[in-house]
Design a protein around this motif. Structure first.
Motif, mmCIF file in Angstrom:
data_model
loop_
_atom_site.group_PDB
_atom_site.id
_atom_site.type_symbol
_atom_site.label_atom_id
_atom_site.label_comp_id
_atom_site.label_asym_id
_atom_site.label_seq_id
_atom_site.Cartn_x
_atom_site.Cartn_y
_atom_site.Cartn_z
ATOM 1 N N SER A 167 -2.391 60.598 -46.791
ATOM 2 C CA SER A 167 -3.093 60.859 -45.530
ATOM 3 C C SER A 167 -2.439 61.982 -44.739
ATOM 4 O O SER A 167 -3.107 62.683 -43.983
ATOM 5 C CB SER A 167 -3.155 59.588 -44.676
ATOM 6 N N SER A 168 -1.140 62.152 -44.921
ATOM 7 C CA SER A 168 -0.442 63.229 -44.204
ATOM 8 C C SER A 168 -0.888 64.608 -44.698
ATOM 9 O O SER A 168 -0.607 65.616 -44.052
ATOM 10 C CB SER A 168 1.075 63.071 -44.345
ATOM 11 N N LEU A 169 -1.589 64.662 -45.817
ATOM 12 C CA LEU A 169 -2.094 65.924 -46.345
ATOM 13 C C LEU A 169 -3.423 66.346 -45.712
ATOM 14 O O LEU A 169 -3.850 67.499 -45.865
ATOM 15 C CB LEU A 169 -2.289 65.834 -47.862
ATOM 16 N N LYS A 170 -4.085 65.438 -45.019
ATOM 17 C CA LYS A 170 -5.424 65.732 -44.508
ATOM 18 C C LYS A 170 -5.457 66.994 -43.661
ATOM 19 O O LYS A 170 -6.271 67.891 -43.914
ATOM 20 C CB LYS A 170 -5.960 64.548 -43.695
ATOM 21 N N ALA A 171 -4.618 67.083 -42.654
ATOM 22 C CA ALA A 171 -4.664 68.237 -41.744
ATOM 23 C C ALA A 171 -4.390 69.558 -42.468
ATOM 24 O O ALA A 171 -5.192 70.485 -42.356
ATOM 25 C CB ALA A 171 -3.716 68.031 -40.572
ATOM 26 N N PRO A 172 -3.291 69.675 -43.222
ATOM 27 C CA PRO A 172 -3.052 70.974 -43.865
ATOM 28 C C PRO A 172 -4.084 71.331 -44.940
ATOM 29 O O PRO A 172 -4.454 72.499 -45.074
ATOM 30 C CB PRO A 172 -1.651 70.840 -44.469
ATOM 31 N N VAL A 173 -4.581 70.349 -45.669
ATOM 32 C CA VAL A 173 -5.574 70.640 -46.709
ATOM 33 C C VAL A 173 -6.891 71.080 -46.077
ATOM 34 O O VAL A 173 -7.477 72.092 -46.482
ATOM 35 C CB VAL A 173 -5.796 69.413 -47.632
ATOM 36 N N VAL A 177 -2.576 56.335 -56.939
ATOM 37 C CA VAL A 177 -3.591 56.253 -55.892
ATOM 38 C C VAL A 177 -4.052 57.684 -55.667
ATOM 39 O O VAL A 177 -3.246 58.610 -55.714
ATOM 40 C CB VAL A 177 -3.007 55.663 -54.589
ATOM 41 N N GLN A 178 -5.339 57.871 -55.425
ATOM 42 C CA GLN A 178 -5.874 59.220 -55.259
ATOM 43 C C GLN A 178 -6.545 59.395 -53.902
ATOM 44 O O GLN A 178 -7.088 58.443 -53.346
ATOM 45 C CB GLN A 178 -6.914 59.512 -56.340
ATOM 46 N N MET A 179 -6.505 60.627 -53.418
ATOM 47 C CA MET A 179 -7.270 61.004 -52.241
ATOM 48 C C MET A 179 -8.103 62.216 -52.634
ATOM 49 O O MET A 179 -7.570 63.217 -53.109
ATOM 50 C CB MET A 179 -6.357 61.311 -51.068
ATOM 51 N N VAL A 180 -9.413 62.075 -52.475
ATOM 52 C CA VAL A 180 -10.344 63.129 -52.870
ATOM 53 C C VAL A 180 -10.866 63.823 -51.616
ATOM 54 O O VAL A 180 -11.398 63.172 -50.714
ATOM 55 C CB VAL A 180 -11.522 62.553 -53.685
ATOM 56 N N PHE A 181 -10.686 65.144 -51.583
ATOM 57 C CA PHE A 181 -11.186 65.973 -50.491
ATOM 58 C C PHE A 181 -12.468 66.632 -50.977
ATOM 59 O O PHE A 181 -12.469 67.305 -52.001
ATOM 60 C CB PHE A 181 -10.151 67.031 -50.103
ATOM 61 N N LYS A 182 -13.547 66.431 -50.224
ATOM 62 C CA LYS A 182 -14.848 66.963 -50.630
ATOM 63 C C LYS A 182 -15.200 68.181 -49.787
ATOM 64 O O LYS A 182 -14.780 68.295 -48.638
ATOM 65 C CB LYS A 182 -15.912 65.879 -50.485
ATOM 66 N N SER A 183 -15.962 69.061 -50.364
ATOM 67 C CA SER A 183 -16.344 70.284 -49.657
ATOM 68 C C SER A 183 -17.171 69.983 -48.402
ATOM 69 O O SER A 183 -17.247 70.809 -47.503
ATOM 70 C CB SER A 183 -17.107 71.223 -50.584
ATOM 71 N N SER A 184 -17.727 68.799 -48.322
ATOM 72 C CA SER A 184 -18.483 68.391 -47.124
ATOM 73 C C SER A 184 -17.559 68.035 -45.965
ATOM 74 O O SER A 184 -18.017 67.805 -44.853
ATOM 75 C CB SER A 184 -19.355 67.179 -47.462
ATOM 76 N N GLY A 185 -16.259 67.987 -46.233
ATOM 77 C CA GLY A 185 -15.282 67.616 -45.202
ATOM 78 C C GLY A 185 -14.883 66.156 -45.259
ATOM 79 O O GLY A 185 -13.988 65.733 -44.544
#
Length: 128
Positions: A35-41, A101-109
């Motif tokens: 979750s700490s990756l959300k802002a920079p990604v 565990v995975q976190m998927v970032f989608k182009s939709s935000g």
């Protein structure tokens, strides 16, 4: 004799529940680190239109007490990017050892938390 039987039944129920509780609490570390990756990604995506690899993110917490590594190859051209937290081999619940565990970032935000290779029941409620 009856008291011993009652204690035996209580122990038979309590130990698996305790082990599940420990595994869920350890799994929450992976979700917190990812979750700490959300802002920079998402910031990188908003500027460049591409998702960065984990190496391109620069300085971030890449491991924890139970998580041995965080990886992610990024994505270009509007494709989704998956970042993965891998649990350590030792010092972690057997249900999590060397699993992900995975976190998927989608182009939709949108950002989606996935079980990866762990059992979905071990994911924290933040992933629901």
């Amino acid at each position: 004799m009856i008291a011993i039987a009652i204690v035996g039944v209580l122990v038979a129920v309590a130990i698996p529940q305790y082990q599940s509780y420990i595994a869920r609490s350890q799994a929450s570390e992976a979700v917190t680190l990812l979750s700490s990756l959300k802002a920079p990604v998402l910031e990188h995506y908003s500027v460049t239109g591409d998702f960065p690899s984990a190496a391109d993110l620069g300085s971030f917490v890449k491991a924890g007490t139970y998580v041995s590594s965080i990886t992610g190859s990024g994505a270009t051209g509007g494709a989704d990017a998956t970042y993965e937290a891998k649990f350590a081999k030792t010092g972690v619940s057997a249900a999590l050892s060397e699993k992900t565990v995975q976190m998927v970032f989608k182009s939709s935000g949108e950002v989606e938390c996935k079980a990866g290779t762990i059992s979905a029941e071990l994911l924290p409620s933040a992933c629901s």
